[in-house]
Design a protein around this motif. Structure first.
Motif, PDB file in Angstrom:
ATOM      1  N   GLY A 232       2.146  33.342  18.921  1.00  0.00           N
ATOM      2  CA  GLY A 232       1.876  32.113  19.578  1.00  0.00           C
ATOM      3  C   GLY A 232       2.926  31.117  19.449  1.00  0.00           C
ATOM      4  N   SER A 233       2.939  29.945  20.325  1.00  0.00           N
ATOM      5  CA  SER A 233       3.737  29.093  19.987  1.00  0.00           C
ATOM      6  C   SER A 233       3.757  28.631  18.703  1.00  0.00           C
ATOM      7  N   VAL A 234       4.648  27.921  18.005  1.00  0.00           N
ATOM      8  CA  VAL A 234       4.460  27.351  16.761  1.00  0.00           C
ATOM      9  C   VAL A 234       3.702  26.120  16.405  1.00  0.00           C
ATOM     10  N   LEU A 235       3.425  25.515  17.682  1.00  0.00           N
ATOM     11  CA  LEU A 235       2.494  24.406  17.693  1.00  0.00           C
ATOM     12  C   LEU A 235       1.122  24.932  17.554  1.00  0.00           C
ATOM     13  N   GLU A 236       0.728  25.879  18.336  1.00  0.00           N
ATOM     14  CA  GLU A 236      -0.711  26.556  18.177  1.00  0.00           C
ATOM     15  C   GLU A 236      -0.767  27.171  16.854  1.00  0.00           C
ATOM     16  N   ILE A 237       0.141  27.812  16.390  1.00  0.00           N
ATOM     17  CA  ILE A 237      -0.038  28.979  15.111  1.00  0.00           C
ATOM     18  C   ILE A 237      -0.309  27.662  13.859  1.00  0.00           C
ATOM     19  N   PHE A 238       0.386  26.860  14.068  1.00  0.00           N
ATOM     20  CA  PHE A 238       0.660  26.095  12.920  1.00  0.00           C
ATOM     21  C   PHE A 238      -0.770  24.942  12.770  1.00  0.00           C
ATOM     22  N   SER A 239      -1.137  24.933  14.166  1.00  0.00           N
ATOM     23  CA  SER A 239      -2.358  23.689  14.466  1.00  0.00           C
ATOM     24  C   SER A 239      -3.732  24.678  14.279  1.00  0.00           C
ATOM     25  N   HIS A 240      -3.777  25.992  14.816  1.00  0.00           N
ATOM     26  CA  HIS A 240      -4.949  26.717  14.979  1.00  0.00           C
ATOM     27  C   HIS A 240      -4.685  28.163  14.329  1.00  0.00           C
ATOM     28  N   PRO A 241      -4.090  28.246  13.048  1.00  0.00           N
ATOM     29  CA  PRO A 241      -3.979  29.897  12.786  1.00  0.00           C
ATOM     30  C   PRO A 241      -5.431  30.672  12.798  1.00  0.00           C
ATOM     31  N   LYS A 242      -5.251  31.559  13.273  1.00  0.00           N
ATOM     32  CA  LYS A 242      -6.487  32.386  13.122  1.00  0.00           C
ATOM     33  C   LYS A 242      -6.666  33.477  12.013  1.00  0.00           C
ATOM     34  N   GLU A 243      -5.737  34.188  11.727  1.00  0.00           N
ATOM     35  CA  GLU A 243      -5.862  35.087  10.668  1.00  0.00           C
ATOM     36  C   GLU A 243      -5.419  34.352   9.340  1.00  0.00           C
ATOM     37  N   LEU A 278     -15.804  13.164   1.678  1.00  0.00           N
ATOM     38  CA  LEU A 278     -14.405  13.715   1.665  1.00  0.00           C
ATOM     39  C   LEU A 278     -14.024  14.508   2.948  1.00  0.00           C
ATOM     40  N   VAL A 279     -13.223  14.111   3.955  1.00  0.00           N
ATOM     41  CA  VAL A 279     -13.037  14.838   4.945  1.00  0.00           C
ATOM     42  C   VAL A 279     -11.345  15.082   5.005  1.00  0.00           C
ATOM     43  N   GLN A 280     -11.141  16.039   5.829  1.00  0.00           N
ATOM     44  CA  GLN A 280      -9.628  16.538   6.385  1.00  0.00           C
ATOM     45  C   GLN A 280      -9.582  16.315   8.023  1.00  0.00           C
ATOM     46  N   LEU A 281      -8.797  15.540   8.514  1.00  0.00           N
ATOM     47  CA  LEU A 281      -8.364  15.441   9.913  1.00  0.00           C
ATOM     48  C   LEU A 281      -7.180  16.280  10.258  1.00  0.00           C
ATOM     49  N   LYS A 282      -6.991  16.911  11.199  1.00  0.00           N
ATOM     50  CA  LYS A 282      -5.822  17.478  11.821  1.00  0.00           C
ATOM     51  C   LYS A 282      -5.619  16.946  13.069  1.00  0.00           C
ATOM     52  N   TYR A 283      -4.481  16.575  13.576  1.00  0.00           N
ATOM     53  CA  TYR A 283      -4.373  16.042  15.004  1.00  0.00           C
ATOM     54  C   TYR A 283      -2.821  16.202  15.443  1.00  0.00           C
ATOM     55  N   SER A 284      -2.632  16.341  16.794  1.00  0.00           N
ATOM     56  CA  SER A 284      -1.420  16.775  17.377  1.00  0.00           C
ATOM     57  C   SER A 284      -1.219  16.081  18.542  1.00  0.00           C
ATOM     58  N   TYR A 308      -4.298  11.664   1.216  1.00  0.00           N
ATOM     59  CA  TYR A 308      -3.150  12.754   1.336  1.00  0.00           C
ATOM     60  C   TYR A 308      -2.906  12.423   3.017  1.00  0.00           C
ATOM     61  N   GLY A 309      -1.617  12.166   3.038  1.00  0.00           N
ATOM     62  CA  GLY A 309      -1.326  12.071   4.725  1.00  0.00           C
ATOM     63  C   GLY A 309       0.206  12.578   4.951  1.00  0.00           C
ATOM     64  N   ASN A 310       0.151  13.443   6.033  1.00  0.00           N
ATOM     65  CA  ASN A 310       1.625  14.090   6.321  1.00  0.00           C
ATOM     66  C   ASN A 310       1.780  14.102   7.975  1.00  0.00           C
ATOM     67  N   ILE A 311       3.031  14.037   8.344  1.00  0.00           N
ATOM     68  CA  ILE A 311       3.079  14.124   9.832  1.00  0.00           C
ATOM     69  C   ILE A 311       4.369  15.172  10.186  1.00  0.00           C
ATOM     70  N   GLU A 312       4.435  15.999  10.789  1.00  0.00           N
ATOM     71  CA  GLU A 312       5.407  16.994  10.763  1.00  0.00           C
ATOM     72  C   GLU A 312       5.828  17.157  12.270  1.00  0.00           C
ATOM     73  N   ILE A 313       7.080  17.193  12.424  1.00  0.00           N
ATOM     74  CA  ILE A 313       7.492  17.682  13.821  1.00  0.00           C
ATOM     75  C   ILE A 313       7.576  19.043  14.091  1.00  0.00           C
ATOM     76  N   LEU A 314       6.694  19.686  15.014  1.00  0.00           N
ATOM     77  CA  LEU A 314       6.793  21.006  15.191  1.00  0.00           C
ATOM     78  C   LEU A 314       7.362  21.215  16.586  1.00  0.00           C
ATOM     79  N   ASP A 315       8.161  21.874  17.016  1.00  0.00           N
ATOM     80  CA  ASP A 315       8.858  22.173  18.374  1.00  0.00           C
ATOM     81  C   ASP A 315       8.781  20.807  19.157  1.00  0.00           C
ATOM     82  N   HIS A 316       9.146  19.875  18.652  1.00  0.00           N
ATOM     83  CA  HIS A 316       9.276  18.355  19.273  1.00  0.00           C
ATOM     84  C   HIS A 316       7.844  17.744  19.396  1.00  0.00           C
ATOM     85  N   THR A 317       6.679  18.249  18.756  1.00  0.00           N
ATOM     86  CA  THR A 317       5.459  17.429  18.873  1.00  0.00           C
ATOM     87  C   THR A 317       5.114  17.166  17.485  1.00  0.00           C
TER      88      THR A 317
END
Ligand SMILES: Nc1ncnc2c1ncn2[C@@H]1O[C@H](COP(=O)(O)OP(=O)(O)O)[C@@H](O)[C@H]1O
Ligand SMILES: [Mg+2]
Length: 356
Positions: A232-243, A278-284, A308-317
């Protein structure tokens, strides 16, 4: 829409040895668009090198169809090009490797010129082209150096110049940064990205490190035991890895796993206060623009303790991840979590009773 420059359909590669058969690639189909930086990740032995060697028929598959730039080059168990046509086709596909494969007794310039042997260019044209290529990879001043006089990164630059000598449309990089230190790796990846943008070069990037895919690829395939298990796209795979394997690879690239170990050791997490979660939030994408923490307090009186907080740029997003302790009235926490979910933020409760 971009054109599919590489089409591998239902590729099998079986190696027959005396007593046993090894199927290194099993029914793999991959379509790669022109201009893609396409990552293929997997652990050692997954079949990555075997699969990419199929692209230029350095490895003849056992079954499947290979189409390069609209020409079918292998189908129904047979190479469908004449030897001359195949030689021509291979010029469209450059390759670089982990160990550079330069000739030790030749200078950088001679190593690059060697690839122009059958180009039909005059001696002067060749010299001019070699200069241009060495300049392109930032090594103009090293033309007369022998490989032994060059650093790993410089050797890989020579190898890249050589791979580009015949103006290929496709560059295959098989673990080309695996022998380099992290800083040199970044520099070589930056060069590959620049070549992709400047020349429109399609790059197939084989690696066992998801970090490398994250840095420059726009699409990714994950291989395990000869099979393609996720794509998939890097964005899809990094935000919703299935396997599970994909999730493992991603964790090594984001550092959240290490952070979670430390988070779970903290006293406040071990003895979570009442009315806390205690929660983990993921957003893109667009969700990174909203002031989530601010809104939780403003609209729901739920306070956040960010661990903890971290923002990455994946494929410009932008893609963000946060771990926080939410505290407030259970009903308010419930409504707050509903609202963030609606805003396309993915919520995982790591500890505490979910209020309902
Ligand atoms: N020429 C060959 N003969 C026999 N087995 C091979 C050959 N090349 C690769 N293999 C086997 O195929 C599998 C996949 O290897 P490879 O494509 O090199 O994986 P990767 O590049 O992902 O590490 C491995 O089990 C390897 O031992
Ligand atoms: Mg390999």
């Amino acid at each position: 829409m971009s054109k599919e420059i590489i089409k591998l359909d239902n590729i099998d590669v079986t190696f027959r040895q005396k007593k046993r058969e090894i199927t290194a690639v099993k029914d793999v189909s991959i379509h790669i668009n022109q201009g893609d930086i396409y990552g293929i990740v997997g652990y050692s032995g997954a079949g990555k090198s075997t699969l990419v060697r199929v692209i230029n028929l350095l490895q003849v598959p056992t079954a499947g169809t290979i189409t390069i730039d609209d020409d079918v080059i292998f189908d129904q168990g047979k190479v469908t090009l004449s030897p001359a046509q195949l030689r021509e086709k291979r010029r469209d596909i450059g390759m670089i490797f982990q160990h550079f494969n330069l000739m030790a007794q030749m200078t950088a310039a001679e190593n690059v010129a060697f690839a122009l042997k059958h180009s039909g260019l005059s001696k002067e044209e060749k010299a001019e082209k070699v200069n241009r290529l060495l300049e392109l990879v930032g090594l103009a001043d090293r033309a007369e150096n022998y490989p032994a006089q060059l650093s790993g990164g410089q050797k890989q630059r020579v190898a890249i110049a050589r791979a580009l000598a015949n103006d290929p449309k496709i560059l295959i990089s098989d673990e080309s940064t695996s022998a380099l230190d992290p800083r040199t790796t970044k520099q070589i990846l930056a060069l590959l990205q620049e070549l992709n943008e400047k020349l429109g070069l399609t790059i197939v990037l084989i690696t066992h490190e998801m970090q490398i895919v994250k840095d420059i690829a726009n699409r990714v395939a994950v291989m395990q035991d000869g099979r393609l298990i996720e794509e998939g796209s890097v964005l899809e795979i990094f935000s919703h890895p299935k396997e599970e394997l994909t999730q493992d690879f991603i964790k090594t690239a984001t550092g959240i796993d290490e952070a979670l170990v430390k988070i779970y050791q903290q006293g406040i997490v071990q003895n979570l206060p009442e009315n806390s979660l205690l929660v983990q939030l993921k957003y893109s994408g667009a969700s990174t623009d909203t002031a989530i923490v601010n809104d939780l307090y403003k609209f729901y009186q739920v306070s956040s303790n960010i661990l903890y907080g971290n923002i990455e740029i994946l494929d410009h997003t932008p893609v963000g991840e946060m771990v926080l302790i939410l505290s407030g009235e259970p009903g308010n926490i419930h409504r707050a979590l509903e609202a963030v979910t609606e805003a396309h933020v993915e919520v995982t409760i790591l500890k505490g009773e979910q209020p309902c």
